[in-house]
Design a protein around this motif. Sequence first.
Motif, mmCIF file in Angstrom:
data_model
loop_
_atom_site.group_PDB
_atom_site.id
_atom_site.type_symbol
_atom_site.label_atom_id
_atom_site.label_comp_id
_atom_site.label_asym_id
_atom_site.label_seq_id
_atom_site.Cartn_x
_atom_site.Cartn_y
_atom_site.Cartn_z
ATOM 1 N N GLU A 183 0.764 -1.121 -0.125
ATOM 2 C CA GLU A 183 -0.015 -0.102 0.056
ATOM 3 C C GLU A 183 0.789 1.244 0.197
ATOM 4 O O GLU A 183 0.304 2.178 -0.515
ATOM 5 N N GLN A 196 3.610 1.551 -1.659
ATOM 6 C CA GLN A 196 4.599 1.997 -2.553
ATOM 7 C C GLN A 196 4.254 2.776 -3.677
ATOM 8 O O GLN A 196 4.937 3.635 -4.084
ATOM 9 N N ALA A 197 2.910 3.166 -4.115
ATOM 10 C CA ALA A 197 2.429 3.906 -5.070
ATOM 11 C C ALA A 197 2.360 5.319 -4.496
ATOM 12 O O ALA A 197 2.310 5.284 -3.011
ATOM 13 N N ARG A 199 0.462 8.667 -3.316
ATOM 14 C CA ARG A 199 -1.134 8.871 -3.015
ATOM 15 C C ARG A 199 -1.511 10.600 -2.953
ATOM 16 O O ARG A 199 -0.302 11.412 -2.855
ATOM 17 N N VAL A 222 -4.619 6.582 -5.068
ATOM 18 C CA VAL A 222 -3.401 6.397 -5.870
ATOM 19 C C VAL A 222 -3.333 7.569 -7.099
ATOM 20 O O VAL A 222 -4.340 7.752 -7.591
ATOM 21 N N ASP A 273 0.052 7.865 -8.685
ATOM 22 C CA ASP A 273 1.078 7.405 -9.492
ATOM 23 C C ASP A 273 1.506 6.086 -9.107
ATOM 24 O O ASP A 273 2.203 5.940 -7.961
ATOM 25 N N LEU A 274 1.434 5.181 -9.976
ATOM 26 C CA LEU A 274 2.309 3.851 -9.653
ATOM 27 C C LEU A 274 3.481 3.893 -9.955
ATOM 28 O O LEU A 274 4.099 4.671 -10.611
ATOM 29 N N THR A 275 4.359 3.055 -8.993
ATOM 30 C CA THR A 275 5.618 2.936 -9.248
ATOM 31 C C THR A 275 6.020 2.110 -10.631
ATOM 32 O O THR A 275 4.970 1.690 -11.327
ATOM 33 N N GLN A 316 4.956 -1.518 -10.588
ATOM 34 C CA GLN A 316 3.521 -1.556 -10.546
ATOM 35 C C GLN A 316 2.949 -1.346 -11.841
ATOM 36 O O GLN A 316 1.984 -2.214 -12.385
ATOM 37 N N GLN A 317 3.454 -0.314 -12.602
ATOM 38 C CA GLN A 317 2.854 0.032 -14.075
ATOM 39 C C GLN A 317 3.440 -1.092 -15.031
ATOM 40 O O GLN A 317 2.637 -1.638 -15.698
ATOM 41 N N THR A 376 10.898 -4.641 -6.770
ATOM 42 C CA THR A 376 11.204 -3.271 -6.486
ATOM 43 C C THR A 376 12.575 -3.201 -5.659
ATOM 44 O O THR A 376 13.558 -2.469 -6.002
#
Length: 181
Positions: free
Chosen positions: A86, A88-89, A91, A97, A99-101, A104-105, A127
Amino acid sequence: MSIEKRSLTLTINGQKVGPVDAPVGMPMIDFLHDHLDLTGTRFGCGQGICHACTVMEIQPDGIPIETRTCIFDAHFFNGKTLITIEGQAKRDEHGEVSDLTPIQQAFIEHFSFQCGYCTPGFVTAATVFVESLKRQPVKRADLQSRIETALNDHICRCTGYVRYYQAVQDVALKTPGCVID
């Protein structure tokens, strides 16, 4: 008879937690789920074998490592810093959320999951791996074997490994300084 409790203080996803009284012997995964409502980290085997319960532990030098939460009790993490799936992205101010890492993207773009149960552990491992490449790049010819080694301990019962590996390779190749020729 009452359950013995001890004080616990740590940092999770950038937020100080505690001091809070937590039951002695409570596995960290239960503390995350039951006390903090952080349920993205998954309970799999309960023996530290499948790695679905993996979170990032940030070492004092700032380097992230993988740590399993089903085999260590919450007090093992007293004074430590953790990042769950939760955290990592990025917010926004509303907690949504924004922006995803890159990992994740890439997992989404490669559809690197089937049931998704093991995905938080794989995202965490990937990661940590990419972060290690930023400090110690790998030769292009060795990248695939290094990815396999980095993710080897994580179990996917749906056999999504190829897509996981492809997503990680994609991120490593696109991240400046991670791969050398």
